[in-house]
Design a protein around this motif. Structure first.
Motif, PDB file in Angstrom:
ATOM      1  N   VAL A  88      -2.867  31.066  -4.820  1.00 41.98           N
ATOM      2  CA  VAL A  88      -3.869  30.025  -5.016  1.00 41.98           C
ATOM      3  C   VAL A  88      -4.625  29.854  -3.703  1.00 41.98           C
ATOM      4  O   VAL A  88      -4.026  29.627  -2.650  1.00 41.98           O
TER       5      VAL A  88
ATOM      6  N   GLU B  87      -6.549  27.709  -1.378  1.00 40.41           N
ATOM      7  CA  GLU B  87      -6.761  26.286  -1.158  1.00 40.41           C
ATOM      8  C   GLU B  87      -7.917  26.082  -0.191  1.00 40.41           C
ATOM      9  O   GLU B  87      -7.948  26.653   0.892  1.00 40.41           O
TER      10      GLU B  87
ATOM     11  N   LYS C  76      -7.998  25.994  -5.467  1.00 38.91           N
ATOM     12  CA  LYS C  76      -7.759  24.558  -5.442  1.00 38.91           C
ATOM     13  C   LYS C  76      -8.627  23.960  -4.340  1.00 38.91           C
ATOM     14  O   LYS C  76      -8.472  24.289  -3.165  1.00 38.91           O
TER      15      LYS C  76
ATOM     16  N   LYS D 221      -9.539  20.730  -2.240  1.00 41.19           N
ATOM     17  CA  LYS D 221      -8.849  19.499  -1.887  1.00 41.19           C
ATOM     18  C   LYS D 221      -9.447  18.803  -0.669  1.00 41.19           C
ATOM     19  O   LYS D 221      -8.789  18.038   0.001  1.00 41.19           O
TER      20      LYS D 221
ATOM     21  N   HIS E 247      -9.167  24.273  -9.766  1.00 39.07           N
ATOM     22  CA  HIS E 247      -8.570  22.941  -9.720  1.00 39.07           C
ATOM     23  C   HIS E 247      -9.290  22.180  -8.614  1.00 39.07           C
ATOM     24  O   HIS E 247      -9.170  22.534  -7.440  1.00 39.07           O
TER      25      HIS E 247
ATOM     26  N   ASP F  29      -9.305  18.803  -6.888  1.00 42.98           N
ATOM     27  CA  ASP F  29      -8.519  17.590  -6.725  1.00 42.98           C
ATOM     28  C   ASP F  29      -9.296  16.529  -5.956  1.00 42.98           C
ATOM     29  O   ASP F  29      -9.197  15.357  -6.233  1.00 42.98           O
TER      30      ASP F  29
END
Length: 195
Positions: A71, A73, A93, A95, A124, A126
């Protein structure tokens, strides 16, 4: 010459100062932020790690397939632009709280495990804000876009599906989790469709 070994003439600074330290207006000054070209300058994941919004304009993906090992990030601003035929396989992801990122003209793919016990998702988000423009976001048996926490996702002119040919379904094109009316803890997905 003021070049060091291995340095091309284009990489030598062309800024020259006069005796009093003022910049000579007759010499071409360096332009604004630079662009990282993948795979010419460096591999994809290294380009993402190196990217700094203050010094780089964007990451340009040349046609080809780029695979994410795990993943990926992202906790900072990131701007990716793909030439036709640019494809990234893997999960993301985002973030970065209060951070804006964008991905334009790229095919994003992740083949989710249809028997997984957790939510398999390609993107994703977040925290922060993500603009997807003119992308294909393909995630068979998983979630194409998952917005949760404090995030905003703008989807313009994109395909969100299981597969490009429509034979494999996705769980959902977009999922919004933890949605509340309070500004502090909300997720929003904005989509624009045209015929």
């Amino acid at each position: 010459s003021s070049r060091t070994p291995g340095q091309t003439p284009q990489s030598v600074s062309r800024t020259k100062r006069t005796r009093k330290g003022a910049v000579n207006p007759l010499v071409r000054q360096p332009s604004g932020p630079s662009r990282i070209s993948v795979p010419m300058d460096m591999p994809f994941e290294q380009a993402v790690a190196t990217f700094n919004a203050n010094t780089h304009q964007d990451i340009l993906l040349l046609p080809g397939t780029y695979k994410i090992k795990d993943v990926l990030e992202i906790g900072k601003a990131l701007y990716i632009v793909g030439e036709d035929g640019a494809r990234i396989v893997g999960r993301w992801k985002f973030k970065g709280d209060g951070v804006q990122s964008s991905i334009k003209n790229v095919s994003l793919e992740y083949h989710a495990n249809q028997f997984a016990t957790d939510f398999e998702r390609l993107l994703h988000i977040d925290k922060g804000e993500l603009l997807l423009q003119d992308c294909a976001v393909l995630c068979p048996h998983g979630y194409c876009v998952w917005a949760g926490g404090r995030s905003v996702v703008n989807v313009l002119g994109c395909i969100l599906a299981g597969s490009a040919d429509g034979r494999m379904p996705s769980q959902s094109a977009a999922a919004v989790m933890n949605f509340r009316l309070q500004r502090v803890n909300s997720s929003v997905v904005c989509c624009s469709a045209s015929s």
